[in-house]
Design a protein around this motif. Structure first.
Motif, PDB file in Angstrom:
ATOM      1  N   GLN A 181      47.871  28.662  31.062  1.00 52.35           N
ATOM      2  CA  GLN A 181      46.509  28.152  31.037  1.00 52.35           C
ATOM      3  C   GLN A 181      45.937  27.859  32.415  1.00 52.35           C
ATOM      4  O   GLN A 181      44.859  27.297  32.536  1.00 52.35           O
ATOM      5  N   TYR A 182      46.635  28.238  33.469  1.00 59.60           N
ATOM      6  CA  TYR A 182      46.107  28.070  34.821  1.00 59.60           C
ATOM      7  C   TYR A 182      46.723  29.125  35.732  1.00 59.60           C
ATOM      8  O   TYR A 182      47.761  29.717  35.421  1.00 59.60           O
ATOM      9  N   THR A 183      46.070  29.373  36.872  1.00 60.79           N
ATOM     10  CA  THR A 183      46.557  30.400  37.801  1.00 60.79           C
ATOM     11  C   THR A 183      47.276  29.814  39.009  1.00 60.79           C
ATOM     12  O   THR A 183      48.094  30.483  39.630  1.00 60.79           O
ATOM     13  N   GLY A 184      46.952  28.579  39.382  1.00 63.08           N
ATOM     14  CA  GLY A 184      47.586  27.939  40.528  1.00 63.08           C
ATOM     15  C   GLY A 184      47.796  26.465  40.280  1.00 63.08           C
ATOM     16  O   GLY A 184      47.136  25.868  39.420  1.00 63.08           O
ATOM     17  N   MET A 201      52.981  23.839  46.278  1.00 65.33           N
ATOM     18  CA  MET A 201      51.809  24.620  45.918  1.00 65.33           C
ATOM     19  C   MET A 201      52.233  25.971  45.373  1.00 65.33           C
ATOM     20  O   MET A 201      52.957  26.729  46.031  1.00 65.33           O
ATOM     21  N   GLN A 202      51.804  26.252  44.151  1.00 63.31           N
ATOM     22  CA  GLN A 202      52.037  27.556  43.535  1.00 63.31           C
ATOM     23  C   GLN A 202      50.705  28.294  43.508  1.00 63.31           C
ATOM     24  O   GLN A 202      49.750  27.845  42.891  1.00 63.31           O
ATOM     25  N   TYR A 203      50.639  29.435  44.189  1.00 62.37           N
ATOM     26  CA  TYR A 203      49.396  30.177  44.313  1.00 62.37           C
ATOM     27  C   TYR A 203      49.227  31.169  43.156  1.00 62.37           C
ATOM     28  O   TYR A 203      50.192  31.517  42.469  1.00 62.37           O
ATOM     29  N   VAL A 208      54.757  30.645  46.736  1.00 57.85           N
ATOM     30  CA  VAL A 208      55.044  29.213  46.580  1.00 57.85           C
ATOM     31  C   VAL A 208      55.338  28.595  47.944  1.00 57.85           C
ATOM     32  O   VAL A 208      56.111  29.148  48.737  1.00 57.85           O
ATOM     33  N   TYR A 209      54.700  27.439  48.192  1.00 58.45           N
ATOM     34  CA  TYR A 209      55.001  26.652  49.390  1.00 58.45           C
ATOM     35  C   TYR A 209      55.435  25.253  48.963  1.00 58.45           C
ATOM     36  O   TYR A 209      54.801  24.633  48.107  1.00 58.45           O
ATOM     37  N   GLN A 210      56.512  24.762  49.570  1.00 58.97           N
ATOM     38  CA  GLN A 210      56.971  23.411  49.310  1.00 58.97           C
ATOM     39  C   GLN A 210      57.323  22.741  50.621  1.00 58.97           C
ATOM     40  O   GLN A 210      58.096  23.280  51.418  1.00 58.97           O
ATOM     41  N   GLY A 211      56.716  21.564  50.849  1.00 57.40           N
ATOM     42  CA  GLY A 211      56.987  20.859  52.090  1.00 57.40           C
ATOM     43  C   GLY A 211      55.878  19.896  52.441  1.00 57.40           C
ATOM     44  O   GLY A 211      55.209  19.338  51.562  1.00 57.40           O
ATOM     45  N   CYS A 225      57.485  30.975  50.320  1.00 60.44           N
ATOM     46  CA  CYS A 225      58.055  32.178  49.712  1.00 60.44           C
ATOM     47  C   CYS A 225      56.931  33.117  49.313  1.00 60.44           C
ATOM     48  O   CYS A 225      56.070  32.741  48.514  1.00 60.44           O
ATOM     49  N   TRP A 226      56.947  34.338  49.885  1.00 67.96           N
ATOM     50  CA  TRP A 226      55.962  35.352  49.541  1.00 67.96           C
ATOM     51  C   TRP A 226      56.560  36.249  48.468  1.00 67.96           C
ATOM     52  O   TRP A 226      57.493  37.034  48.735  1.00 67.96           O
ATOM     53  N   ARG A 227      56.036  36.155  47.271  1.00 68.57           N
ATOM     54  CA  ARG A 227      56.640  36.837  46.128  1.00 68.57           C
ATOM     55  C   ARG A 227      56.607  38.364  46.268  1.00 68.57           C
ATOM     56  O   ARG A 227      57.616  39.040  46.076  1.00 68.57           O
ATOM     57  N   ALA A 228      55.429  38.922  46.556  1.00 68.98           N
ATOM     58  CA  ALA A 228      55.276  40.383  46.605  1.00 68.98           C
ATOM     59  C   ALA A 228      56.149  41.020  47.680  1.00 68.98           C
ATOM     60  O   ALA A 228      56.736  42.087  47.477  1.00 68.98           O
ATOM     61  N   GLN A 229      56.249  40.361  48.842  1.00 64.73           N
ATOM     62  CA  GLN A 229      57.029  40.901  49.948  1.00 64.73           C
ATOM     63  C   GLN A 229      58.505  40.552  49.861  1.00 64.73           C
ATOM     64  O   GLN A 229      59.333  41.116  50.591  1.00 64.73           O
TER      65      GLN A 229
END
Length: 239
Positions: A181-184, A201-203, A208-211, A225-229
């Motif tokens: 129900q949400y994108t980020g 933060m989940q984009y 995902v960024y955590q810190g 963490c860059w998911r696609a790359q």
């Protein structure tokens, strides 16, 4: 003392409980511009737990002297890339600003957001108050600015019967959100309305960024963490 109604200079209206001539207890206050508050009152002031509806925004939670303060949820719309996006914040408030721990959801799906604590279903409630549905109240007025503002004002004005219906309706709550129900999503600390402290933060694209955060920007020690790359960075971040 007891229940009653009042109309104030300027067109604002109240339906609810009174004590010693003052608004006290449960009530509904409607401003002439269409803003609605339903909830607690203390000595003529909005205080306690309640629901605000203003424009396409809804707040349900704690209020002190008319200001969001304590725990609460705000749902509102924002223009992003030429499209209207629904955003929802669940968490702490101090003097009307996000403060403490809270979760911000981005790209929220417009359905299934609100539910009633009682027997009255969400569908029934939304049917009665269709003019305040998220994203549905798009202004179609044309002409000069004064005419447009007057048309908006008339569209938002509700009747005494509708105020009475709202007064007797069951309180509403925000339904929990599932990941579909949400994108980020941001979950973490807030200071003066900004992401500040530790958070995750989940984009929308899956990154995902955590810190650490400082004034809405990544700052300090953090992991990205860059998911696609399929890449990952652990280290210091600066504005």
């Amino acid at each position: 003392d007891g229940e009653g109604a009042a109309t104030f200079v300027g067109g604002n209206r109240y339906r609810g409980q009174f004590q010693e001539g003052m608004m006290y207890g449960h009530g509904v206050f409607v401003w002439d511009d269409g803003t609605i508050y339903k909830g607690g009152f203390v000595d003529n002031e909005i205080s306690g737990s309640g629901e605000y509806r203003f424009g396409s925004s809804v707040y349900i939670g704690n209020v002190v002297k008319g200001i969001r303060h304590g725990q609460g949820t705000l749902l509102y719309t924002k223009e992003v890339g030429g499209k209207t996006e629904i955003i929802r914040y669940d968490g702490g408030w101090v003097n009307g600003m996000r403060q403490g721990h809270g979760t911000m959801y981005y790209g929220v799906h417009p359905e299934g957001l609100l539910s009633s604590r009682g027997s009255k279903s969400t569908a029934d409630w939304e049917s009665e108050w269709e003019q305040w549905r998220f994203l549905a109240a798009q202004d179609s007025a044309r002409g000069d600015k004064q005419k447009q503002q007057e048309q908006q004002k008339q569209q938002k004005r509700i009747t005494h019967a509708e105020i009475n219906t709202l007064y007797h309706a069951e309180p509403r709550i925000f339904a929990p959100l599932s990941s579909s129900q949400y994108t980020g999503r941001y979950d973490g600390e807030w200071v003066a309305g900004r992401k500040h402290g530790q958070g995750r933060m989940q984009y929308a694209n899956g990154d995902v960024y955590q810190g650490g955060w400082q004034s809405d920007s990544k700052h300090g020690e953090g992991t990205m963490c860059w998911r696609a790359q399929g890449q990952k960075y652990v280290g210091e971040w600066m504005d």
